[in-house]
Design a protein around this motif. Structure first.
Motif, PDB file in Angstrom:
ATOM      1  N   VAL A 173      47.573  39.247  36.586  1.00  0.00           N
ATOM      2  CA  VAL A 173      46.946  40.558  36.756  1.00  0.00           C
ATOM      3  C   VAL A 173      47.971  41.679  36.675  1.00  0.00           C
ATOM      4  CG1 VAL A 173      47.163  40.657  39.283  1.00  0.00           C
ATOM      5  CG2 VAL A 173      45.250  41.807  38.151  1.00  0.00           C
ATOM      6  N   ARG A 174      49.237  41.340  36.827  1.00  0.00           N
ATOM      7  CA  ARG A 174      50.278  42.360  36.701  1.00  0.00           C
ATOM      8  C   ARG A 174      50.368  42.918  35.285  1.00  0.00           C
ATOM      9  NH1 ARG A 174      54.845  39.215  40.396  1.00  0.00           N
ATOM     10  NH2 ARG A 174      53.981  39.821  42.436  1.00  0.00           N
ATOM     11  N   LEU A 175      49.803  42.221  34.316  1.00  0.00           N
ATOM     12  CA  LEU A 175      49.732  42.764  32.955  1.00  0.00           C
ATOM     13  C   LEU A 175      48.902  44.047  32.945  1.00  0.00           C
ATOM     14  CD1 LEU A 175      49.094  39.425  31.011  1.00  0.00           C
ATOM     15  CD2 LEU A 175      51.197  40.786  30.956  1.00  0.00           C
ATOM     16  N   LEU A 176      47.799  44.041  33.684  1.00  0.00           N
ATOM     17  CA  LEU A 176      46.987  45.249  33.823  1.00  0.00           C
ATOM     18  C   LEU A 176      47.698  46.290  34.678  1.00  0.00           C
ATOM     19  CD1 LEU A 176      43.535  43.556  34.550  1.00  0.00           C
ATOM     20  CD2 LEU A 176      44.133  44.789  32.468  1.00  0.00           C
ATOM     21  N   ARG A 177      48.324  45.818  35.727  1.00  0.00           N
ATOM     22  CA  ARG A 177      48.928  46.730  36.701  1.00  0.00           C
ATOM     23  C   ARG A 177      50.120  47.477  36.124  1.00  0.00           C
ATOM     24  NH1 ARG A 177      49.887  43.470  41.788  1.00  0.00           N
ATOM     25  NH2 ARG A 177      47.631  43.245  41.564  1.00  0.00           N
ATOM     26  N   VAL A 178      50.942  46.802  35.341  1.00  0.00           N
ATOM     27  CA  VAL A 178      52.124  47.457  34.793  1.00  0.00           C
ATOM     28  C   VAL A 178      51.722  48.573  33.832  1.00  0.00           C
ATOM     29  CG1 VAL A 178      52.469  45.926  32.790  1.00  0.00           C
ATOM     30  CG2 VAL A 178      54.443  47.045  33.873  1.00  0.00           C
ATOM     31  N   LEU A 179      50.636  48.353  33.076  1.00  0.00           N
ATOM     32  CA  LEU A 179      50.167  49.418  32.191  1.00  0.00           C
ATOM     33  C   LEU A 179      49.543  50.556  32.985  1.00  0.00           C
ATOM     34  CD1 LEU A 179      48.551  47.386  29.257  1.00  0.00           C
ATOM     35  CD2 LEU A 179      50.806  48.468  29.350  1.00  0.00           C
ATOM     36  N   ARG A 180      48.897  50.234  34.096  1.00  0.00           N
ATOM     37  CA  ARG A 180      48.303  51.286  34.934  1.00  0.00           C
ATOM     38  C   ARG A 180      49.392  52.191  35.515  1.00  0.00           C
ATOM     39  NH1 ARG A 180      46.846  51.227  40.366  1.00  0.00           N
ATOM     40  NH2 ARG A 180      46.977  48.948  40.524  1.00  0.00           N
ATOM     41  N   PHE A 181      50.465  51.596  36.016  1.00  0.00           N
ATOM     42  CA  PHE A 181      51.544  52.408  36.565  1.00  0.00           C
ATOM     43  C   PHE A 181      52.237  53.236  35.483  1.00  0.00           C
ATOM     44  CE2 PHE A 181      51.859  49.147  40.140  1.00  0.00           C
ATOM     45  CZ  PHE A 181      51.192  49.963  41.034  1.00  0.00           C
ATOM     46  N   SER A 182      52.530  52.623  34.362  1.00  0.00           N
ATOM     47  CA  SER A 182      53.244  53.346  33.308  1.00  0.00           C
ATOM     48  C   SER A 182      52.389  54.469  32.728  1.00  0.00           C
ATOM     49  CB  SER A 182      53.677  52.381  32.197  1.00  0.00           C
ATOM     50  OG  SER A 182      52.545  51.785  31.573  1.00  0.00           O
ATOM     51  N   THR A 210      41.879  36.247  37.017  1.00  0.00           N
ATOM     52  CA  THR A 210      40.629  35.913  37.695  1.00  0.00           C
ATOM     53  C   THR A 210      39.715  37.137  37.747  1.00  0.00           C
ATOM     54  OG1 THR A 210      41.426  36.531  39.897  1.00  0.00           O
ATOM     55  CG2 THR A 210      41.878  34.271  39.140  1.00  0.00           C
ATOM     56  N   PRO A 211      38.393  36.919  37.769  1.00  0.00           N
ATOM     57  CA  PRO A 211      37.459  38.051  37.861  1.00  0.00           C
ATOM     58  C   PRO A 211      37.718  38.923  39.088  1.00  0.00           C
ATOM     59  CG  PRO A 211      36.276  36.049  37.284  1.00  0.00           C
ATOM     60  CD  PRO A 211      37.677  35.641  37.624  1.00  0.00           C
ATOM     61  N   GLU A 212      38.097  38.290  40.206  1.00  0.00           N
ATOM     62  CA  GLU A 212      38.369  39.069  41.412  1.00  0.00           C
ATOM     63  C   GLU A 212      39.587  39.975  41.228  1.00  0.00           C
ATOM     64  OE1 GLU A 212      37.933  35.826  41.290  1.00  0.00           O
ATOM     65  OE2 GLU A 212      35.958  35.622  42.256  1.00  0.00           O
ATOM     66  N   ASP A 213      40.647  39.438  40.577  1.00  0.00           N
ATOM     67  CA  ASP A 213      41.827  40.261  40.316  1.00  0.00           C
ATOM     68  C   ASP A 213      41.498  41.390  39.338  1.00  0.00           C
ATOM     69  OD1 ASP A 213      43.405  38.817  42.019  1.00  0.00           O
ATOM     70  OD2 ASP A 213      44.305  37.554  40.459  1.00  0.00           O
ATOM     71  N   GLY A 214      40.708  41.069  38.318  1.00  0.00           N
ATOM     72  CA  GLY A 214      40.270  42.107  37.385  1.00  0.00           C
ATOM     73  C   GLY A 214      39.435  43.164  38.099  1.00  0.00           C
ATOM     74  N   ALA A 242      39.850  41.512  29.808  1.00  0.00           N
ATOM     75  CA  ALA A 242      40.234  40.738  30.991  1.00  0.00           C
ATOM     76  C   ALA A 242      39.566  41.292  32.243  1.00  0.00           C
ATOM     77  CB  ALA A 242      41.752  40.759  31.157  1.00  0.00           C
ATOM     78  N   VAL A 243      39.210  42.585  32.224  1.00  0.00           N
ATOM     79  CA  VAL A 243      38.483  43.186  33.331  1.00  0.00           C
ATOM     80  C   VAL A 243      37.018  42.798  33.244  1.00  0.00           C
ATOM     81  CG1 VAL A 243      37.790  45.358  34.412  1.00  0.00           C
ATOM     82  CG2 VAL A 243      40.098  45.110  33.466  1.00  0.00           C
ATOM     83  N   ASN A 244      36.428  42.979  32.021  1.00  0.00           N
ATOM     84  CA  ASN A 244      35.049  42.565  31.787  1.00  0.00           C
ATOM     85  C   ASN A 244      34.757  42.622  30.287  1.00  0.00           C
ATOM     86  OD1 ASN A 244      31.908  43.211  31.547  1.00  0.00           O
ATOM     87  ND2 ASN A 244      32.259  42.131  33.483  1.00  0.00           N
ATOM     88  N   PRO A 245      34.325  41.516  29.697  1.00  0.00           N
ATOM     89  CA  PRO A 245      34.064  41.486  28.248  1.00  0.00           C
ATOM     90  C   PRO A 245      32.989  42.481  27.820  1.00  0.00           C
ATOM     91  CG  PRO A 245      34.188  39.267  29.148  1.00  0.00           C
ATOM     92  CD  PRO A 245      34.179  40.187  30.307  1.00  0.00           C
ATOM     93  N   ASN A 246      31.947  42.646  28.620  1.00  0.00           N
ATOM     94  CA  ASN A 246      30.865  43.569  28.246  1.00  0.00           C
ATOM     95  C   ASN A 246      31.357  45.015  28.256  1.00  0.00           C
ATOM     96  OD1 ASN A 246      28.296  44.025  27.352  1.00  0.00           O
ATOM     97  ND2 ASN A 246      27.355  43.990  29.383  1.00  0.00           N
TER      98      ASN A 246
END
Length: 500
Positions: A173-182, A210-214, A242-246
């Motif tokens: 989930v840090r893949l999402l988080r690192v882009l959010r911070f940057s 995981t869906p919960e982490d997303g 990775a957050v939600n396909p739809n």
């Protein structure tokens, strides 16, 4: 070396400062070492607004949370395993309290073993160096900056640096988080972190989020001040799926997000500090149908009550707008009192999405006119007190009546307000006393009268002189005429005598 304690206290709101002092008191009473950590310290250093207060204690934070609850704090969520508690403190201040811990991985990618530890070990196990900084709140070291991974230097360079080569493997989930911070801070990924990120994407570690982490990242992006840049960064790297396909297929509703961001700026200008997580989440999901929105929230780990609150938010706000535009709210004071009770996030949602012009005009009047009048009400109270009325229930009632009158456009000038205050309070204006003539005034009056008398006397004398002169002239001419007549008579008598 900067004085971080002074910097912190000068940047905190009064409510945040009160929360920090209360948590310090409780920690000291329980014998816990206390630190400000993570986002709070990062935002302090970068100059960003301090949205949350994140505390870490060397001990069990649940004991502190229980005491805070007695004082009115609200526990939003509590993870007993991680000893992490999300809290809304007194004064509507958001934040968290965590226990210092160390995450021990048997091998990369496995679930970690949780070990309770010191603050230094807690900082070293974190995701990125800019989040691994703390400020001590303990009496002996108050204001001391703890930076074991040199995160301050990375912040100064404008870089986001992962703390280990296994950072993304251990927690994808840090893949999402690192882009959010940057994206939020306008930072770039540090060179090795970029390599590790690219390698993780190549290995498709994003598919193991995981869906919960997303869902946690979805919650986080709804609280961002600029969610658009984060969402577009995710889409650019094909991570929104990775957050939600739809959601990735339909795309976020960027128009709704932009409108809500504009409203947030207007509310800041009006003196508010809005928290718009719920309406922003609805804006992100705005292109999805109701059932699809419910599915996204369920998959993201939202509890049933949470999901219902989000999905019913729009209807609740629209109902408030309907009430606001009704006949019962024709009087400005009634509309003002109603809007005082409407949650600020609903007000923001209506400003961004509603087409109810009557309700919107009252909301704008409330924000731009009525509230500034309310802020100036202590001045009206001072004016009433100056008229001689003692403070009390009747005093307060009159001040409120004046406020209601001001909302209609009257009582703008001090003179108007004084008349209104006297009428409502029954305090009559003191009659003006007749002024007695002073000695100097009397002297001036006598002098003026004497001067006037003198002028009249002079005029009379002048008139008498003229009369005398006229009489002399008349007398002179009369004597001449008599003499002429006598001469003529004598001549006639002489002529008559000669004839005889």
């Amino acid at each position: 070396m900067p004085d971080y304690m002074f910097l912190l206290e000068s940047r905190l709101s009064p409510e945040q400062r009160a929360v920090m002092m209360r948590v310090q008191e409780l920690s000291a009473a329980m014998g816990f070492n206390l630190y400000l950590t993570g986002g709070t310290v990062r935002d302090l250093i970068t100059g960003a607004s301090l949205r949350d207060l994140d505390f870490t204690v060397e001990g069990n934070p649940s004991k502190i949370a229980r005491e805070l609850e007695k004082g009115g704090a609200k526990i939003l969520s509590e993870d007993e395993k991680l000893r992490h508690i999300e809290v809304v403190f007194g004064g509507d201040v958001e934040g968290s309290i965590s226990g210092a811990r160390d995450d021990h991985y048997v091998r990369p990618g496995t679930r970690p073993e949780i070990r309770w530890s010191t603050i230094m070990e807690d900082l070293r196990r974190r995701d990125f160096s800019l989040n691994a900084i703390a400020i001590s709140l303990n009496p002996a070291s108050r204001g001391l900056l703890l930076d074991p991974t040199n995160g301050l230097s990375d912040i100064e360079r404008g870089e986001v640096r992962a703390l280990t080569i296994h950072s993304f493997t251990n927690q994808p989930v840090r893949l999402l988080r690192v882009l959010r911070f940057s994206a939020r801070m306008g930072f770039k990924l540090e060179a090795r972190t970029q390599e590790w990120f690219d390698l993780a994407i190549e290995r498709e570690l994003q598919n193991t989020i995981t869906p919960e982490d997303g869902g946690g990242e979805l919650r986080a992006v709804a609280r961002e001040e600029r969610p658009t840049v984060v969402l577009k960064a995710w889409e650019q790297h094909d991570l929104l799926e990775a957050v939600n396909p739809n959601l990735a297929k339909r795309h976020p509703d960027y128009d709704s997000i932009t409108r809500l961001m504009k409203v947030r700026e207007d509310l800041f200008t009006a003196g508010f500090r809005p928290r718009l997580a719920t309406p922003m989440l609805l804006a992100v999901l705005g292109r999805l149908k109701d059932r699809e929105q419910a599915a996204v929230l369920s998959k993201a780990g939202y509890r049933s009550a949470e999901s219902d609150a989000v999905l019913g938010f729009g209807e609740e706000a629209d109902a408030a707008a309907k009430d606001l535009s009704g006949r019962k709210m024709n009087a400005p004071i009634d509309a003002y009192r109603f809007l005082e009770k409407v949650p600020l996030d609903q007000v923001a949602y209506l400003l961004a999405e509603s087409r109810n012009s009557a309700a919107l005009s009252k909301i704008r009047a409330y924000l731009n006119k009525w509230r500034p009048m309310r802020i100036g009400l202590p001045g009206v109270a001072n004016e009433l007190e100056a008229l001689g009325m003692a403070r009390g229930p009747k005093f307060d009632a009159i001040v409120e009546q004046v406020f209601a009158i001001q909302l209609t456009g009257r009582g703008k000038t001090p003179e108007e307000r004084e008349k209104i205050l006297r009428k409502l309070s029954g305090i009559k204006e003191v009659p003006k006393k007749k002024e007695k003539k002073s000695a100097k005034g009397a002297e001036k009056s006598h002098a003026a009268a004497a001067a006037k008398h003198t002028e009249a006397s002079a005029a009379a004398a002048k008139a008498a002189t003229k009369a005398q002169h006229r009489d002399r002239i008349v007398s002179k001419h009369g004597a001449k005429a008599a003499a002429h007549a006598r001469g003529k008579a004598a001549a006639g008598a002489k002529k008559s005598g000669g004839r005889k």
